[in-house]
Design a protein around this motif. Structure first.
Motif, short mmCIF file in Angstrom:
data_model
loop_
_atom_site.label_atom_id
_atom_site.label_comp_id
_atom_site.label_asym_id
_atom_site.label_seq_id
_atom_site.Cartn_x
_atom_site.Cartn_y
_atom_site.Cartn_z
N PHE B 100 0.94 -1.35 -0.23
CA PHE B 100 0.00 0.17 -0.05
C PHE B 100 0.62 1.28 -0.06
O PHE B 100 0.67 2.16 -0.83
CB PHE B 100 -0.80 -0.18 1.20
N GLY B 101 1.89 1.45 0.86
CA GLY B 101 2.62 2.54 1.09
C GLY B 101 3.47 2.90 -0.26
O GLY B 101 3.65 3.88 -0.72
N ASP B 103 2.81 2.07 -3.31
CA ASP B 103 1.86 2.15 -4.44
C ASP B 103 1.84 3.83 -4.68
O ASP B 103 1.96 4.06 -5.71
CB ASP B 103 0.45 1.85 -3.99
N VAL B 104 1.82 4.58 -3.54
CA VAL B 104 1.73 5.79 -4.01
C VAL B 104 2.84 6.66 -4.33
O VAL B 104 2.90 7.48 -4.77
CB VAL B 104 1.38 6.78 -2.47
N LYS B 105 4.18 6.08 -3.79
CA LYS B 105 5.38 6.65 -3.88
C LYS B 105 5.94 6.73 -5.59
O LYS B 105 6.92 7.23 -5.91
CB LYS B 105 6.37 6.04 -3.03
N ARG B 148 4.67 -3.81 6.44
CA ARG B 148 4.13 -2.67 5.89
C ARG B 148 4.75 -1.48 6.22
O ARG B 148 5.16 -0.51 5.15
CB ARG B 148 2.69 -2.56 6.59
N SER B 149 5.42 -1.29 7.42
CA SER B 149 5.90 0.12 7.69
C SER B 149 7.64 0.09 7.10
O SER B 149 7.91 1.22 6.74
CB SER B 149 6.11 0.20 9.14
N VAL B 152 8.67 0.76 3.11
CA VAL B 152 8.59 2.17 2.78
C VAL B 152 10.06 2.98 3.07
O VAL B 152 10.08 4.10 3.01
CB VAL B 152 7.28 2.96 3.05
#
Lengths: 282, 364
Positions: B100-101, B103-105, B148-149, B152
């Protein structure tokens, strides 16, 4: 021991409740199968027939009973209910979202919103008509009546969303931000999918409330009638079982709406569901 | 040199005027494992949330790698947070959560997949990658949150009571995993906990907080053996604390007059004769001798005070002896079985002895 007394009492109570809830509908359904066109809206049933159902769709030879003038009003009511549903749900979600953080005057604004469903409908409708007349605005089902419908249904959507967001675990949003995902995208990808069951409920409320709204629409809608007004209009002349047949059909339509709602609900609950379990751990 | 994380005179006052954090100062080097330790409501979580950007900063500055981040939004900060309830996205698969994280980057798809797979593998999650987190165990959820953390690549990982929701056995093993992971990655970890055993086992330095203020910043061993405030002495370990007045002080060794006689310990700060002070004696530093009528000696840096054995509790190799003191108080002395043996039984009159370099004298 206690339950030996209590249980039958409760059973009778539930029986009566169901009778009053569904009794009218059952009577209506039976009478809708009255023979036509001579049979009237009363017992006994002369002969079972689907005449009045065919009559609604214009499948019977012309008779002294005029076809119901419901076609256009039905379209109007559906369109209006849809417009109201979308507007009220969007407003409801947005305002409930705003209420998650206490802001100055939030208590006042809360009551202001809820007022929309508390004020008697006749007054709202009449008031809207008066304001429209004074300001020289023409009344239509899609303008003035639409506004009264939104004012009426928005509080319901708002309260539903408020309840949903109240038990929403905000740490998933914080987790998303802390992964570098901006708030708008977080709302779309995390918050909205998780509150979607609530959004569905808000939509259902707004749609059904608008669909059979009468008192506000009566004054605020102008010349073109919505379905409830049109049905009421036919009562004023003479009642034939075709109105009952129509009632049965609309009820079936409502049930199918509920079914769609239930299906969507189970799907999204299965998908998004267990947020509550995560909360329990905390 | 630039520190990874610096908090300089950081304060937090809530809208209703209640101060939550007062003048917080801390410099953290890259790769350090820092724990904020304190009772609930001491301001440790608030401080962590200020670093993450979830709480506004009322005063002072927070710097990451020399850059002031006070006004950055959470998503703009090079930090990532682990929550006590994991805060996983229940509507996504494990892989979706980890992805998820990134994906935005705007990371290219191939590189993204490689990173996600690498992280899933590192944390042993490849087998469950396509499941939703809801049915997985607490330990697995914890690892998903970590994956998840970490994927990124934050400069600083913030952990808010991450082990609080796990049962005791699992907590131990996850604790070890966490420590290893941090060593391997070399990322700065800031960890909030109210459990001193976690803080002592995991961190390079512990920040003890109480009522919004820092009480002490020390390495775990120093915190245990050299508490600098009474609060720390009461909060960490199991210390015997006697109040008294300073009798004499020289060369860092201070002798106090207490209800239990003259007792000596080393002082962290200079104390003047006649002032009020307390002596803090760790349960592990106290030895027990049979009382043979002799007065306790103050020679060669050893102090002693009398008492009577109340009860013994043996758990494995450790024996905990409850001692009833003449003043009516009672204290607990702990040690290996071979140290105390089975020499004492309830009712025995005994002498507790400790070396002055094993005890600390604190003003107040």
């Amino acid at each position: 021991m206690e339950s030996r007394v209590l249980k039958p009492v409760l059973a009778v109570y539930v029986g009566l409740f169901i009778l009053f809830l569904y009794g009218p509908f059952i009577v209506l359904t039976i009478l809708s199968f009255q023979q036509g066109p001579e049979g009237g809206p009363q017992f006994p049933i002369i002969e079972w027939s689907t005449y009045w159902y065919r009559h609604i769709f214009g499948l019977t030879p012309p008779s002294r009973v005029a076809p119901l003038p419901f076609g256009e009003s039905l379209i109007r009511s559906l369109t209006l209910a849809f417009m109201t549903m979308v507007t009220s749900t969007v407003l409801g979600v947005m305002s409930a979202q705003a209420f998650r953080s206490k802001f100055k005057g939030s208590g006042f604004v809360f009551y202001l919103i809820v007022l929309g469903m508390m004020v008697p409908g006749v007054l709202t409708g009449l008031g809207t008509a008066l304001v429209a007349n004074t300001m020289g605005i023409e009344r239509h089902w899609w303008s003035t009546a639409f506004v009264t419908h939104v004012v009426y249904t928005f509080p319901f959507a708002f309260l539903v969303m408020l309840a949903i967001l109240n038990r929403f675990d905000a740490s998933v949003e914080e987790a998303s931000w802390s992964l570098g995902v901006p708030p708008m995208r977080t709302f779309r990808k995390v918050t909205f999918p998780l509150i979607f069951p609530g959004v569905l409920s808000a939509m259902l409320f707004a749609f059904t409330l608008s669909y059979d709204e009468f008192s506000r629409t009566l004054f605020a809608s102008g010349r073109d009638q919505t379905l409830p007004l049109a049905i009421y209009g036919t009562f004023a002349v003479e009642i034939h079982p075709n109105v009952f047949a129509f009632g049965v059909l609309t009820t079936l339509f409502s049930f199918s709406l509920l079914t769609v709602y239930a299906v969507l609900m189970t799907m999204s609950v299965r998908r998004a569901g267990r947020a509550a379990i995560q909360e329990d751990i905390a | 040199m630039t520190y990874d994380l610096q908090l300089s005179h950081v304060g937090k006052v809530y809208d209703n005027g209640t101060p939550a954090v007062i003048d917080f100062n801390l410099d953290v080097e890259k790769g350090e494992f820092i724990a904020f330790l304190g009772p609930s409501g001491c301001g440790k979580s608030t401080t962590l949330r200020m670093v993450a950007g979830f709480e506004s900063i009322s005063s002072g500055d927070i710097l990451i790698k020399g850059q002031r981040i006070n006004d950055l939004l959470p998503e703009q900060r090079p930090t990532s947070m682990i929550f006590q309830n994991y805060a996983l996205f229940p509507h996504m698969t494990v892989r979706g959560n980890v992805n998820f994280g990134l994906d935005v980057k705007g990371v290219p798809a191939a590189e993204r997949d490689r990173k996600v797979d690498g992280m899933l593998e590192k944390l042993g999650l490849l087998d469950v990658a396509d499941q939703r987190p809801e049915r997985l165990s607490g330990g697995q959820k914890q690892r998903i949150a970590l994956a998840r953390s970490l994927v990124v690549e934050p400069d600083i990982l913030l952990l808010d009571e991450p082990l609080g929701a796990l049962d005791a056995n699992l907590r131990k093993s996850i604790q070890n995993e966490l420590k290893l992971l941090q060593r391997n990655l070399g990322i700065t970890f800031v960890f909030v906990t109210h459990a001193q055993s976690e803080a002592l086992a995991l961190s390079d330095r512990i920040v003890v907080m109480n009522q919004g203020r820092i009480e002490q910043i020390s390495a775990p061993y120093d915190l245990y053996t050299k508490p600098s405030t009474l609060f720390t002495a009461q909060f960490i370990g199991r210390n015997t604390i006697f109040k008294g007045t300073v009798k004499h002080a020289e060369g860092g060794v201070v002798t106090l007059n207490t209800d239990h006689g003259a007792l000596s310990g080393h002082a962290a700060k200079p104390l003047s004769v006649g002032s009020n002070a307390s002596i803090v004696i760790p349960a592990e530093s106290i030895g027990i001798l049979p009382a043979n009528g002799e007065e306790p000696q103050n020679a060669d840096g050893t102090s002693g005070f009398p008492g009577e054995v109340g009860s013994l509790q043996i758990s494995g190799h450790i024996v905990e002896v409850t001692i009833n003191l003449p003043t009516g108080e009672n204290i607990v002395v702990a040690g290996h079985e071979d140290k105390f043996g089975r020499r004492f039984k309830p009712g025995d009159r005994v002498l507790m002895v400790f070396r002055s370099d094993g005890a600390t004298v604190i003003g107040g």
